[in-house]
Design an enzyme around this catalytic site. Structure first.
Site, short mmCIF file in Angstrom:
data_model
loop_
_atom_site.label_atom_id
_atom_site.label_comp_id
_atom_site.label_asym_id
_atom_site.label_seq_id
_atom_site.Cartn_x
_atom_site.Cartn_y
_atom_site.Cartn_z
CD GLU A 58 -2.61 1.09 2.70
OE1 GLU A 58 -3.52 1.92 2.87
OE2 GLU A 58 -2.33 0.19 3.53
CE LYS A 127 -7.23 1.51 3.49
NZ LYS A 127 -6.01 1.77 4.28
CB CYS A 183 -4.77 -1.77 4.16
SG CYS A 183 -4.08 -2.15 5.80
CG LEU A 379 -4.13 -52.74 5.37
CD1 LEU A 379 -3.69 -51.92 4.16
CD2 LEU A 379 -3.74 -52.03 6.66
CG ASN A 464 -16.50 -63.26 -8.44
OD1 ASN A 464 -15.66 -62.62 -7.80
ND2 ASN A 464 -16.98 -62.83 -9.60
#
Length: 688
Positions: A58, A127, A183, A379, A464
């Site tokens: 700024e 601003k 800002c 797992l 299967n």
């Protein structure tokens, strides 16, 4: 307009990224010539690194701490001359700069952000909110944007757009649209950038001075992170550093780059030299998120009147043909598993609790207090059993209400069978072993399969039959014991169709693991071992399970049944889970093109020595682009072409993460008979 697909595959701009920079130059109070020179130097440094947007602090051309010197004509003249110098320095350079200066408009003074590119000033944004409290008295020198009457201002003999309603659109990068605020503008309840984002801005820039006090740095992070997240935008924040007056204030020169709530880059604070930080923002990701979150579109509709007067300033910006340094952002190898230890611990704890609480609710609502589960010693069933144990503890029920069955078949290894028994003993559930081979042989005889006659035919039917017999036993056991069957299959298996449809591991009464990917399950089991929840013996078996090769254990080794180790390796058939989970995340979560997914995968997995790895991994792998392309091709074919019919009828299961789930009632609703042709064709753009 540049054809981005014609760029080299290694160029991040080809894949929807834009390199952004924040710069904090050393300055001198009330010396615009010096400040312009240092600004130009950092601008060229950032542009040389491939950045197309460079943001500065700024009032950086004059210095922020000039106070009443701002009303001196000589300083204002010099500041405008400095702006023209910076603008001229952008000629022939493929990068836009956003710089701060005081500017006279209609006999008043405004604190402004000027956007410059291609050798000219593109526009100026004043601003909106002037702080006039504490240590700031900007109202003494400046006017707020709301008092401006002019919509254009003359600078260097040219008339340029002026106002807070400006969007700067790069013609050659259609996803790059810039808006600047200053800002205090981001410190208010509704920042101007909120409207800018709704109007189409994807890169929000904040030119700040922002003196430093204790705790302020963390608050800046919060502000910028939340604003970038709410706006689904990249947010560049700069602040003043060395050279500003320390009469009453101090300055740390903090500059940040955030993308949708995630920090991409940050400059060093309290540096006494000029410095720059760069990062590659994923503008395509932001666009995808805005498209996916329909509430974003509702917000646009709600504020349509306020957005109707916004002006777009198009400008030419040559896309860098070669970008040094590769992709400038961290791409996690495991998008479901944080590399940071503390974050990973939090993630594991959260996922585990989601799974447990969901099962508790299901058991309470049904009035059922027994759960049947098949325990393989691998797992998925291990993690599901851990969830069941915690659920029983919370319900105040004995763990004996968990009915665990291990069901060895023709290819069950001695290792996994032993692990299943050790695990059930450590958990304290009701444990039983059922040998399914006799019932499988009966089924194989009934259907006339040659294995029953002693022939080593290990086809999909042979596999299967075993999976189906296990699930059939579990459902009948649940009937017999007035319980429900807990599913164990994970998200990765659903994505790849790696499950036996119907009466197989595809089906259960409630599946606690269905939205947890394999890579995360591996770390969850390891996490429970680290917590020592099951004692030393329990933690030991959990570590053994983590170290076991992932296998369905349905095909035996030649002339060997129930060997010591699993003979079948899942990843030989479907590719490495660590890579397929990576592909799954970016295709399911963001819908990226396969070529972009491959580019990201190479950035994450191309070099095992780069980046941060999650702890406790036995091996660190890396993959070439050719390997990535091969495994991604497998993923695309299985995900889009062959597996949706299995996902269209999966059991109830809790969603645990923003990475998505594949429930047909939730995140993923797709036809079971779609084609994969467009994804496979697009993958062809990836070099071999």
């Amino acid at each position: 307009m540049t054809d981005l697909t014609a760029l080299p595959f290694s160029n991040p701009y080809r894949h929807g990224f834009a390199r952004l920079a924040v710069a904090v130059p050393r300055n001198r109070v009330a010396d615009p010539a010096f400040n312009a020179a240092e600004t130009i130097r950092l601008y060229h440094e950032a542009a040389g690194q491939g950045a197309v947007v460079v943001a500065f602090p700024e009032l950086g051309l004059s210095a922020y701490s000039c106070e009443d010197l701002f009303h001196q004509a000589a300083l204002l003249d010099a500041s405008e001359a400095a702006l023209l110098q910076v603008a001229e320095a952008t000629r022939g350079v493929p990068a836009a700069a956003i710089v701060g200066l005081p500017l006279r408009v209609d006999h008043r003074l405004f604190n402004c952000a000027a956007v410059v590119a291609g050798g000219r000033v593109l526009g100026v944004q004043p601003k909106t909110y002037l702080p006039n409290y504490g240590e700031f008295y900007e109202g003494r020198q400046f006017n707020g944007a709301g008092s401006a009457l002019a919509t254009e201002v003359a600078i260097g003999g040219a008339s340029v757009p002026f106002g807070t309603d400006l969007l700067f659109q790069a013609r050659d990068l259609p996803l790059l649209t810039i808006h600047a605020e200053i800002c205090e503008d981001v410190w208010v309840p509704i920042p101007p950038s909120s409207y800018a984002a709704l109007a189409g801005a994807t890169v929000l820039v904040n030119l700040s001075a922002s003196n430093i006090t204790v705790g302020k740095s963390a608050y800046r992070h919060q502000l910028v992170a939340l604003q970038s997240a709410r706006c689904l935008a990249a947010y560049l924040y700069t602040s003043a550093g060395i050279g500003e007056s320390t009469t009453d204030l101090a300055w740390d020169g903090q500059a940040l780059i955030y993308e949708s709530g995630e920090l991409l880059a940050e400059t060093a604070r309290f540096s006494n030299v000029s410095h720059v930080a760069i990062a590659d923002a994923d503008l395509e990701r932001l666009s995808r998120e805005r498209m996916r979150q329909n509430s974003y579109g509702v917000s646009v509709e709600k504020h349509k009147a306020a957005l109707s007067g916004w002006r777009t300033v198009p400008f030419d910006l040559a896309v860098p043909q070669r970008v040094p340094g590769g992709l400038q952002r961290r791409v996690e190898r495991f998008p479901y598993v944080p590399a940071d230890a503390a974050t990973r611990d939090e993630r594991c704890r959260e996922v585990f609790n989601i799974q447990v609480q969901s099962l508790v609710q299901r058991l309470e609502s049904t009035g059922i207090d027994k759960v049947v589960i098949g325990v393989s010693g691998g797992l998925d069933s291990t993690h599901a059993l851990l969830v069941l144990a915690q659920a029983m503890d919370r319900l105040g029920k004995p763990r004996s209400h968990i009915l665990g069955f291990t069901m060895p078949g023709f290819a069950t290894s001695g290792r996994t069978l032993q692990q299943a028994h050790r695990l059930m003993e450590a958990i304290g559930c009701t444990a039983r072993e059922i040998d399914i081979r006799p019932s499988c042989l009966q089924m194989l005889q009934d259907i006339g399969h040659p294995f029953h006659d002693g022939k080593p035919v290990y086809d999909i039917t042979f596999e299967n039959v075993q999976a189906g017999e296990r699930t059939s036993h579990l459902f009948r056991l649940a009937n017999f014991h007035s319980g429900i069957v807990a599913g164990t299959g994970d998200l990765s298996e659903l994505a790849l169709g790696w499950c036996t449809y119907g009466v197989g591991d595809h089906m259960s009464h409630y599946n606690v693991n269905a939205s947890v990917p394999k890579t995360l399950i591996k770390h969850l089991v390891g996490w429970v071992a680290q917590q020592d929840i099951l004692g030393a013996a329990g933690s030991a078996v959990l570590r053994d399970i983590v170290a076991t090769e992932v296998s369905p254990e349905l095909v035996p080794q030649d002339a060997k049944v129930q060997g010591a180790e699993p003979a079948q390796k899942t990843e030989d058939a479907i590719g490495p889970y660590e890579l397929q989970d990576f592909h799954l995340y970016y295709i399911l979560r963001y819908g990226f093109r396969p070529s972009k997914v491959a580019y990201l995968a190479l950035a994450a997995w191309g070099d095992r020595g780069s980046g941060v790895w999650p702890g406790d991994l036995p091996a660190h792998n890396e993959y070439t682009l050719g390997q990535i392309k091969k495994h991604l091709g497998t993923f695309l074919w299985r995900f889009f072409k062959t597996s949706q019919f299995k996902r269209s009828c999966v059991p109830n299961a809790p969603k645990v993460g923003s990475g998505g789930s594949l429930s047909p009632r939730g995140d993923w609703r797709a036809p079971s008979d779609s084609e994969a042709a467009v994804w496979i064709a697009e993958l062809g753009q990836v070099p071999d």
